[in-house]
Design a protein around this motif. Structure first.
Motif, PDB file in Angstrom:
ATOM      1  N   ALA A 144       0.799  -1.010  -0.076  1.00 52.87           N
ATOM      2  CA  ALA A 144       0.112  -0.064   0.092  1.00 52.87           C
ATOM      3  C   ALA A 144       0.775   1.251   0.042  1.00 52.87           C
ATOM      4  O   ALA A 144       0.499   2.332  -0.691  1.00 52.87           O
ATOM      5  CB  ALA A 144      -0.760  -0.142   1.142  1.00 52.87           C
ATOM      6  N   ILE A 145       1.929   1.310   0.789  1.00 54.83           N
ATOM      7  CA  ILE A 145       2.826   2.339   0.873  1.00 54.83           C
ATOM      8  C   ILE A 145       3.623   2.650  -0.633  1.00 54.83           C
ATOM      9  O   ILE A 145       3.687   3.827  -0.987  1.00 54.83           O
ATOM     10  CB  ILE A 145       4.109   2.102   1.841  1.00 54.83           C
ATOM     11  N   LEU A 146       4.115   1.728  -1.158  1.00 58.09           N
ATOM     12  CA  LEU A 146       4.417   1.593  -2.473  1.00 58.09           C
ATOM     13  C   LEU A 146       3.567   2.043  -3.359  1.00 58.09           C
ATOM     14  O   LEU A 146       4.055   3.147  -4.289  1.00 58.09           O
ATOM     15  CB  LEU A 146       5.134   0.127  -2.978  1.00 58.09           C
ATOM     16  N   PHE A 147       2.412   1.743  -3.632  1.00 57.77           N
ATOM     17  CA  PHE A 147       1.476   2.137  -4.486  1.00 57.77           C
ATOM     18  C   PHE A 147       1.191   3.640  -4.314  1.00 57.77           C
ATOM     19  O   PHE A 147       1.043   4.470  -5.077  1.00 57.77           O
ATOM     20  CB  PHE A 147       0.211   1.178  -4.543  1.00 57.77           C
ATOM     21  N   TRP A 148       1.182   3.941  -3.077  1.00 55.95           N
ATOM     22  CA  TRP A 148       0.668   5.449  -2.799  1.00 55.95           C
ATOM     23  C   TRP A 148       1.694   6.314  -3.069  1.00 55.95           C
ATOM     24  O   TRP A 148       1.692   7.441  -3.655  1.00 55.95           O
ATOM     25  CB  TRP A 148       0.412   5.538  -1.278  1.00 55.95           C
ATOM     26  N   SER A 149       3.038   6.011  -2.799  1.00 54.95           N
ATOM     27  CA  SER A 149       4.287   6.835  -3.060  1.00 54.95           C
ATOM     28  C   SER A 149       4.320   6.690  -4.631  1.00 54.95           C
ATOM     29  O   SER A 149       4.908   7.775  -5.247  1.00 54.95           O
ATOM     30  CB  SER A 149       5.454   5.977  -2.668  1.00 54.95           C
ATOM     31  N   ILE A 150       4.018   5.866  -5.330  1.00 58.28           N
ATOM     32  CA  ILE A 150       4.086   5.906  -6.761  1.00 58.28           C
ATOM     33  C   ILE A 150       3.112   7.054  -7.422  1.00 58.28           C
ATOM     34  O   ILE A 150       3.249   7.873  -8.055  1.00 58.28           O
ATOM     35  CB  ILE A 150       4.043   4.570  -7.512  1.00 58.28           C
ATOM     36  N   LEU A 151       2.039   6.991  -6.794  1.00 56.15           N
ATOM     37  CA  LEU A 151       0.809   7.961  -7.201  1.00 56.15           C
ATOM     38  C   LEU A 151       1.200   9.308  -6.782  1.00 56.15           C
ATOM     39  O   LEU A 151       0.911  10.223  -7.796  1.00 56.15           O
ATOM     40  CB  LEU A 151      -0.360   7.505  -6.689  1.00 56.15           C
ATOM     41  N   THR A 152       1.673   9.448  -5.642  1.00 57.32           N
ATOM     42  CA  THR A 152       2.110  10.685  -4.968  1.00 57.32           C
ATOM     43  C   THR A 152       3.205  11.230  -5.870  1.00 57.32           C
ATOM     44  O   THR A 152       3.396  12.395  -6.063  1.00 57.32           O
ATOM     45  CB  THR A 152       2.501  10.670  -3.736  1.00 57.32           C
ATOM     46  N   GLY A 153       4.323  10.422  -6.255  1.00 53.60           N
ATOM     47  CA  GLY A 153       5.199  10.989  -7.018  1.00 53.60           C
ATOM     48  C   GLY A 153       4.783  11.546  -8.432  1.00 53.60           C
ATOM     49  O   GLY A 153       5.274  12.482  -8.861  1.00 53.60           O
ATOM     50  N   ILE A 154       3.940  10.656  -9.017  1.00 53.32           N
ATOM     51  CA  ILE A 154       3.561  11.184 -10.444  1.00 53.32           C
ATOM     52  C   ILE A 154       2.634  12.379 -10.253  1.00 53.32           C
ATOM     53  O   ILE A 154       2.990  13.003 -11.111  1.00 53.32           O
ATOM     54  CB  ILE A 154       2.608  10.036 -11.060  1.00 53.32           C
ATOM     55  N   VAL A 155       1.656  12.289  -9.350  1.00 56.28           N
ATOM     56  CA  VAL A 155       1.030  13.635  -9.308  1.00 56.28           C
ATOM     57  C   VAL A 155       1.793  15.060  -9.046  1.00 56.28           C
ATOM     58  O   VAL A 155       1.738  15.977  -9.372  1.00 56.28           O
ATOM     59  CB  VAL A 155       0.199  13.469  -8.195  1.00 56.28           C
ATOM     60  N   GLY A 156       2.781  14.771  -8.072  1.00 58.76           N
ATOM     61  CA  GLY A 156       3.825  15.996  -7.802  1.00 58.76           C
ATOM     62  C   GLY A 156       4.614  16.025  -8.753  1.00 58.76           C
ATOM     63  O   GLY A 156       4.735  17.454  -9.099  1.00 58.76           O
ATOM     64  N   PHE A 157       5.113  15.331  -9.872  1.00 58.89           N
ATOM     65  CA  PHE A 157       5.760  15.441 -10.987  1.00 58.89           C
ATOM     66  C   PHE A 157       4.857  16.193 -11.972  1.00 58.89           C
ATOM     67  O   PHE A 157       5.351  17.200 -12.762  1.00 58.89           O
ATOM     68  CB  PHE A 157       6.527  14.068 -11.505  1.00 58.89           C
ATOM     69  N   LEU A 158       3.627  15.831 -12.168  1.00 59.63           N
ATOM     70  CA  LEU A 158       2.899  16.377 -13.074  1.00 59.63           C
ATOM     71  C   LEU A 158       2.532  17.741 -12.780  1.00 59.63           C
ATOM     72  O   LEU A 158       2.674  18.860 -13.640  1.00 59.63           O
ATOM     73  CB  LEU A 158       1.593  15.653 -13.362  1.00 59.63           C
ATOM     74  N   ILE A 159       2.211  17.815 -11.414  1.00 61.07           N
ATOM     75  CA  ILE A 159       2.034  19.345 -10.938  1.00 61.07           C
ATOM     76  C   ILE A 159       3.114  20.226 -11.305  1.00 61.07           C
ATOM     77  O   ILE A 159       3.019  21.401 -11.602  1.00 61.07           O
ATOM     78  CB  ILE A 159       1.782  19.307  -9.550  1.00 61.07           C
ATOM     79  N   GLN A 160       4.370  20.046 -10.811  1.00 64.51           N
ATOM     80  CA  GLN A 160       5.596  20.561 -11.265  1.00 64.51           C
ATOM     81  C   GLN A 160       5.838  21.140 -12.532  1.00 64.51           C
ATOM     82  O   GLN A 160       6.290  22.091 -12.949  1.00 64.51           O
ATOM     83  CB  GLN A 160       6.874  19.970 -10.659  1.00 64.51           C
ATOM     84  N   LYS A 161       5.662  20.128 -13.571  1.00 70.18           N
ATOM     85  CA  LYS A 161       5.852  20.453 -15.061  1.00 70.18           C
ATOM     86  C   LYS A 161       4.809  21.339 -15.388  1.00 70.18           C
ATOM     87  O   LYS A 161       5.063  22.139 -16.339  1.00 70.18           O
ATOM     88  CB  LYS A 161       5.655  18.835 -15.704  1.00 70.18           C
ATOM     89  N   LEU A 162       3.415  21.069 -14.855  1.00 70.48           N
ATOM     90  CA  LEU A 162       2.429  22.058 -15.469  1.00 70.48           C
ATOM     91  C   LEU A 162       2.622  23.356 -14.943  1.00 70.48           C
ATOM     92  O   LEU A 162       2.455  24.400 -15.712  1.00 70.48           O
ATOM     93  CB  LEU A 162       0.976  21.605 -14.788  1.00 70.48           C
TER      94      LEU A 162
END
Length: 240
Positions: free
Chosen positions: A73-91
């Motif tokens: 669960a921690i791994l899946f949440w970390s992946i989602l958080t990382g992707i969302v954070g990366f997309l927000i930064q790029k946008l």
């Protein structure tokens, strides 16, 4: 010789591109590993807080052992958080001034919606990060008023203590100036910086404890030990 120089130059360019690609891969891995480790530690820490609030024994090692049982669960949440954070930064980098404000607002909304995710990771057997996010948002909808009041109250207390510490620092520096005491100035500044770090840490811990207590009451109807039924019924009204 010229063709050899061109060939050598192309090889060097390829090596640079390869090194650059490898470096980016390392950065991405480091980014996700840091998010995973931070989430893992938060799960261990919140587990200890929740145990303390429920009157159970508290152990740091027990917290880390529990976090080890929620690796998926921690791994899946970390992946989602990382992707969302990366997309927000790029946008934010892509859009103009107005767009950056819109994206920043989306980032704030994401942070607010995920405020109870860590307790959800602890009490829920769900590994799906989207479902854990929905659970967090559901708890927030029930307690948004209390969450805001508690957060603002803790922040206000921290602000007042910070203002008092600044007054102390200014007074000490003025005294040091008139007495020509460099040692007093240095010690005062060191004391102020140390106090500021400790204060920030305590405010962060207070926020986490309040968040855990609010989660327990909203999700399970459990009243944490430091709080009373009176306080709960008056301050924490849960929407049906």
């Amino acid at each position: 010789e010229s063709s050899a120089a061109v060939l050598a130059g192309s090889e060097t360019a390829k090596d640079k591109l390869q090194w650059s690609a490898n470096f980016k891969v390392y950065l991405v891995l480091l980014y996700f590993v840091s998010i995973f480790w931070a989430t893992f530690c938060n799960v261990a820490f919140y587990h200890a807080i929740l145990n303390a609030l429920c009157g159970k024994p508290v152990s740091i090692m027990d917290g880390f052992r529990f976090a080890g049982t929620r690796i998926k669960a921690i791994l899946f949440w970390s992946i989602l958080t990382g992707i969302v954070g990366f997309l927000i930064q790029k946008l934010e980098e892509k859009f103009g001034f107005i767009g950056r404000w819109v994206v920043a607002f989306i980032g704030i909304a994401w942070s607010v919606a995920s405020i109870f995710v860590v307790p959800c990771l602890i009490y829920s057997q769900e590994n799906n990060p989207i479902q854990n996010l929905k659970s967090s948002a559901g708890i927030l909808r029930k307690t948004w008023g209390e969450s805001l009041i508690g957060y603002m109250g803790i922040q206000l207390g921290g602000f007042l203590l910070g203002a008092v510490s600044i007054c102390f620092l200014v007074t000490a520096l003025v005294l040091a100036y008139f007495t020509r005491s460099f040692m007093l100035a240095g010690l005062s500044l060191l004391f102020w910086l140390t106090s500021l770090i400790i204060l920030s840490y305590l405010i962060n811990v207070a926020n986490q404890i309040y968040r855990c207590a609010l989660y327990l009451y909203a999700s399970q109807g459990v009243i944490a030990n430091p709080f009373s039924q009176n306080l709960m019924t008056q301050a924490w009204k849960i929407k049906k």
